[in-house]
Design a protein around this motif. Structure first.
Motif, PDB file in Angstrom:
ATOM      1  N   SER A 115     -52.129  -8.150 -93.132  1.00 61.92           N
ATOM      2  CA  SER A 115     -51.883  -8.617 -91.772  1.00 61.92           C
ATOM      3  C   SER A 115     -51.125  -7.558 -90.974  1.00 61.92           C
ATOM      4  O   SER A 115     -51.037  -6.402 -91.383  1.00 61.92           O
ATOM      5  CB  SER A 115     -51.155  -9.969 -91.797  1.00 61.92           C
ATOM      6  N   THR A 116     -50.573  -7.956 -89.841  1.00 60.03           N
ATOM      7  CA  THR A 116     -50.164  -6.990 -88.823  1.00 60.03           C
ATOM      8  C   THR A 116     -48.873  -7.386 -88.109  1.00 60.03           C
ATOM      9  O   THR A 116     -48.538  -8.576 -88.051  1.00 60.03           O
ATOM     10  CB  THR A 116     -51.298  -6.878 -87.769  1.00 60.03           C
ATOM     11  N   ASP A 117     -48.194  -6.404 -87.532  1.00 61.17           N
ATOM     12  CA  ASP A 117     -47.024  -6.674 -86.681  1.00 61.17           C
ATOM     13  C   ASP A 117     -47.426  -7.403 -85.396  1.00 61.17           C
ATOM     14  O   ASP A 117     -46.570  -7.964 -84.714  1.00 61.17           O
ATOM     15  CB  ASP A 117     -46.295  -5.378 -86.329  1.00 61.17           C
ATOM     16  N   GLU A 129     -39.568 -10.955 -92.686  1.00 55.38           N
ATOM     17  CA  GLU A 129     -40.729 -11.746 -93.099  1.00 55.38           C
ATOM     18  C   GLU A 129     -40.702 -13.186 -92.581  1.00 55.38           C
ATOM     19  O   GLU A 129     -41.745 -13.779 -92.297  1.00 55.38           O
ATOM     20  CB  GLU A 129     -40.821 -11.786 -94.633  1.00 55.38           C
ATOM     21  N   LYS A 143     -55.094 -13.027 -86.595  1.00 50.44           N
ATOM     22  CA  LYS A 143     -54.417 -12.702 -87.848  1.00 50.44           C
ATOM     23  C   LYS A 143     -53.375 -13.780 -88.208  1.00 50.44           C
ATOM     24  O   LYS A 143     -53.205 -14.117 -89.379  1.00 50.44           O
ATOM     25  CB  LYS A 143     -53.743 -11.323 -87.755  1.00 50.44           C
ATOM     26  N   GLU A 147     -53.376 -16.019 -91.529  1.00 54.68           N
ATOM     27  CA  GLU A 147     -52.162 -16.129 -92.360  1.00 54.68           C
ATOM     28  C   GLU A 147     -51.870 -17.595 -92.711  1.00 54.68           C
ATOM     29  O   GLU A 147     -51.530 -17.904 -93.854  1.00 54.68           O
ATOM     30  CB  GLU A 147     -50.939 -15.570 -91.609  1.00 54.68           C
ATOM     31  N   ARG A 161     -47.895  -7.575 -94.370  1.00 59.80           N
ATOM     32  CA  ARG A 161     -48.007  -7.185 -92.952  1.00 59.80           C
ATOM     33  C   ARG A 161     -47.639  -5.717 -92.822  1.00 59.80           C
ATOM     34  O   ARG A 161     -46.754  -5.231 -93.527  1.00 59.80           O
ATOM     35  CB  ARG A 161     -47.043  -8.007 -92.083  1.00 59.80           C
ATOM     36  N   THR A 162     -48.306  -5.030 -91.905  1.00 59.60           N
ATOM     37  CA  THR A 162     -48.003  -3.610 -91.715  1.00 59.60           C
ATOM     38  C   THR A 162     -48.014  -3.253 -90.236  1.00 59.60           C
ATOM     39  O   THR A 162     -48.346  -4.086 -89.386  1.00 59.60           O
ATOM     40  CB  THR A 162     -48.976  -2.740 -92.536  1.00 59.60           C
ATOM     41  N   ILE A 222     -44.684 -13.400 -98.430  1.00 61.39           N
ATOM     42  CA  ILE A 222     -44.953 -12.422 -97.368  1.00 61.39           C
ATOM     43  C   ILE A 222     -44.097 -11.182 -97.599  1.00 61.39           C
ATOM     44  O   ILE A 222     -42.916 -11.296 -97.931  1.00 61.39           O
ATOM     45  CB  ILE A 222     -44.632 -13.022 -95.977  1.00 61.39           C
ATOM     46  N   HIS A 224     -43.204  -7.291 -95.783  1.00 60.65           N
ATOM     47  CA  HIS A 224     -43.353  -6.332 -94.697  1.00 60.65           C
ATOM     48  C   HIS A 224     -43.402  -4.932 -95.291  1.00 60.65           C
ATOM     49  O   HIS A 224     -42.447  -4.482 -95.933  1.00 60.65           O
ATOM     50  CB  HIS A 224     -42.199  -6.467 -93.702  1.00 60.65           C
TER      51      HIS A 224
END
Length: 306
Positions: A115-117, A129, A143, A147, A161-162, A222, A224
């Motif tokens: 997933s994403t910021d 998180e 996204k 999730e 997440r990135t 989760i 990060h």
């Protein structure tokens, strides 16, 4: 032998995941992407061309391969494309995730979702998180929806997440901030770069390593996974130019409003990565180190061209 299915293997992260995990003893990698395998490295893993939007094909893939771990990296990730093509974005990012999860549940496979910021609104970064999600564009909304489906799943799961992933892709047409700045400044072209967005840019090798650590430990929840340095794109561009001794005067500061992008961008995201450091042993490179790594990878390719 642990069998790992990697979706989106033709993408930037997918490429590094296949290389990293297939090199490990005790792992068998099944890579899947749309169309032909575009990776230079063709040995050491199995590739299956599958359009995951075809539910029967996705189902057949999982039933045939019976993976222990699924790393779901396939996605529509360009925020502006998602804003313009909302149905495609939803089908790719949400519907596919739901159908893969159904299959994962049948065989109790560990499911790692990328997933994403952009699930955050960018008003209070950097994020932990458990901070509440509040997307401000359609990509982020798709996204965040995926999730939620992952979190409700009956199979063991993790979400990685990135943020703003950079690195050298095998496809030379795929640029990143480093190659973009380098090519333009070498041609003496002026570049407008935004100063009102803050990110913790992530070297793709670090992200692949973080995913490997999650899969290794079957670490649930989760995580990060990003770099440590909070930078604006302008600051990143300045570092690239300085490192390469190119003319920094060609870089012009601008703000997001001037770009007129279809998708709104969150202003300040970036991640607090203490949980991943503590629980996984995640240890990312600094942006300066990442820049050095990418430029070293770039050199042989450029020498060939020269």
């Amino acid at each position: 032998m642990m069998k790992v299915l990697i979706t989106g293997s033709n993408g930037l992260l997918g490429q590094y995941l296949v290389q990293r995990i297939s090199a490990l003893p005790g792992y068998e990698v099944i890579a899947t992407g749309r169309g032909a395998n575009r990776l230079k490295m063709q040995q050491g893993y199995t590739y299956e061309a599958v359009n995951l939007l075809d539910e029967a094909a996705a189902k057949g893939l999982v039933a045939r391969q019976q993976p222990d771990v699924i790393i779901h990296a396939a996605a529509m990730t360009q925020a502006d494309d998602c804003e313009r093509s909302k149905d495609s974005c939803w089908n790719t990012n949400v519907t596919v995730t739901r159908s893969l999860l159904r299959e994962a549940e049948k065989i109790n496979a560990f499911f790692l979702y990328l997933s994403t910021d952009f699930v955050f609104d960018g008003l209070a970064g950097p994020y932990k998180e458990d901070d509440p999600v509040n997307p401000i564009n359609y990509y982020g909304a798709s996204k965040a929806a995926a999730e939620r489906i992952v979190m409700q799943s009956k199979t063991p799961w993790a979400i990685a997440r990135t943020v703003l992933v950079y690195g050298l892709a095998e496809d030379p047409r795929r640029g990143n901030i480093i190659t973009w700045v380098k090519q333009n400044l070498e041609q003496q072209k002026k570049l407008k770069v935004v100063t009102d967005q803050w990110r913790t840019p992530t070297l793709v090798q670090d992200l692949a390593e973080g995913c490997k650590l999650i899969a290794d430990k079957r670490a649930e929840g989760i995580f990060h996974l990003s770099g440590k340095d909070m930078l604006t794109p302008y600051e990143m561009a300045m570092q690239v130019a300085s490192h390469l001794q190119l003319n920094t005067k060609l870089l012009e500061q601008s703000d997001s409003a001037t770009l007129r992008q279809p998708a709104k961008r969150p202003a300040r995201t970036g991640f607090i990565i203490e949980k991943a450091e503590r629980e996984l042993g995640y240890a990312p490179h600094s942006f300066e180190e990442g820049l050095q790594i990418v430029l070293e990878q770039l050199a042989p390719a450029e020498n060939k061209k020269g």
